[in-house]
Design an enzyme around this catalytic site. Sequence first.
Site, PDB file in Angstrom:
ATOM      1  CD  GLU A 195      35.457  60.810  67.760  1.00 17.37           C
ATOM      2  OE1 GLU A 195      35.214  60.143  66.756  1.00 17.37           O
ATOM      3  OE2 GLU A 195      36.601  60.983  68.191  1.00 17.37           O
ATOM      4  CG  ASN A 196      34.859  59.122  71.441  1.00 21.45           C
ATOM      5  OD1 ASN A 196      34.478  58.179  70.769  1.00 21.45           O
ATOM      6  ND2 ASN A 196      36.032  59.688  71.275  1.00 21.45           N
ATOM      7  CG  HIS A 206      37.707  64.206  64.640  1.00 17.67           C
ATOM      8  ND1 HIS A 206      37.199  64.626  65.841  1.00 17.67           N
ATOM      9  CD2 HIS A 206      38.044  62.901  64.818  1.00 17.67           C
ATOM     10  CE1 HIS A 206      37.199  63.616  66.698  1.00 17.67           C
ATOM     11  NE2 HIS A 206      37.721  62.561  66.110  1.00 17.67           N
ATOM     12  CG  HIS A 216      40.416  63.051  73.815  1.00 20.28           C
ATOM     13  ND1 HIS A 216      39.719  62.128  74.558  1.00 20.28           N
ATOM     14  CD2 HIS A 216      40.077  62.810  72.532  1.00 20.28           C
ATOM     15  CE1 HIS A 216      39.010  61.347  73.751  1.00 20.28           C
ATOM     16  NE2 HIS A 216      39.209  61.761  72.507  1.00 20.28           N
ATOM     17  CG  ASN A 242      38.524  58.592  65.106  1.00 15.73           C
ATOM     18  OD1 ASN A 242      38.228  59.681  65.621  1.00 15.73           O
ATOM     19  ND2 ASN A 242      39.196  57.669  65.747  1.00 15.73           N
ATOM     20  CG  HIS A 243      35.862  56.505  67.879  1.00 19.35           C
ATOM     21  ND1 HIS A 243      36.441  55.285  67.629  1.00 19.35           N
ATOM     22  CD2 HIS A 243      36.803  57.234  68.535  1.00 19.35           C
ATOM     23  CE1 HIS A 243      37.673  55.272  68.131  1.00 19.35           C
ATOM     24  NE2 HIS A 243      37.911  56.447  68.677  1.00 19.35           N
ATOM     25  CG  HIS A 259      41.187  62.438  66.978  1.00 17.46           C
ATOM     26  ND1 HIS A 259      40.407  61.317  67.156  1.00 17.46           N
ATOM     27  CD2 HIS A 259      42.459  61.968  66.811  1.00 17.46           C
ATOM     28  CE1 HIS A 259      41.175  60.233  67.087  1.00 17.46           C
ATOM     29  NE2 HIS A 259      42.418  60.607  66.894  1.00 17.46           N
TER      30      HIS A 259
HETATM   31 FE   LIG Z   1      38.302  60.931  67.381  1.00 16.30          FE
END
Ligand SMILES: [Fe+2]
Length: 242
Positions: A22-23, A134, A161, A50-51, A159
Amino acid sequence: MEERLHALRGQLEADVCIVNGENVADGAGITGKLADKLLASGADVVTLGNHTYRRSGIGDYLATSERVIRPANAGSWTPGRGVAYVDARNGVHVAVINLLGSLFLDTPQSAWEIVDDLVDEARTRAPVVVVDFHAEATSEKVAMARYLDGRVTAVLGTHTHVQTNDARVLAGGTAAITDAGMTGPHDSVIGSDEHNAIKRFVTGMPTRLEPATGDVRIEGVLVECDGDGRATSCTAVRVDVD
Ligand SMILES: [Fe+2]
């Protein structure tokens, strides 16, 4: 990931590889091009969070992708699918379900309302079912793992990290870890350059975050299971890259 994932898969003898991406676009969101790079690098399925929709064009990409999935509870009107089905290298059919937690995230629909139906459907189509949950709160991730214990192969948290020290196989045969960790620069505040990340907290002002660069690691979790999809081991993985 482009340099290391193929070799790491071989070393771990991983029949299937799931990457939360996602990132991957400089620490915020993902693009279709980067998703394709992850798939070419050895990922069988890319999950999101969420991203998901931070980058323009990703909605159109997700609308047609079968292997890059977004949370199944991301909302009825968002493009993409929440479940992927792939064949592992040993020929076993694998289902991957992506879900967002409710606590401290702006989640359109409760994962708890839909997870039973998603799991029931996945189990009719694949013996191995992996859930990427997540979520922000450890309590919700632990609760989901225990709720699904015996019904899925693994519930893997993402999520936050920071890799947690609780990789385990639950009594019913479901592998679980509260957070699989982060692939990226660990000389940072969860991936961002510490200067601006700290400034944001100290001043309370909006501050643009930049990706950090130092102490890059690949983190994740290795799950082994039997032919019925029952987990037999769950081990946190951490590889220092630089
Ligand atoms: Fe996230």
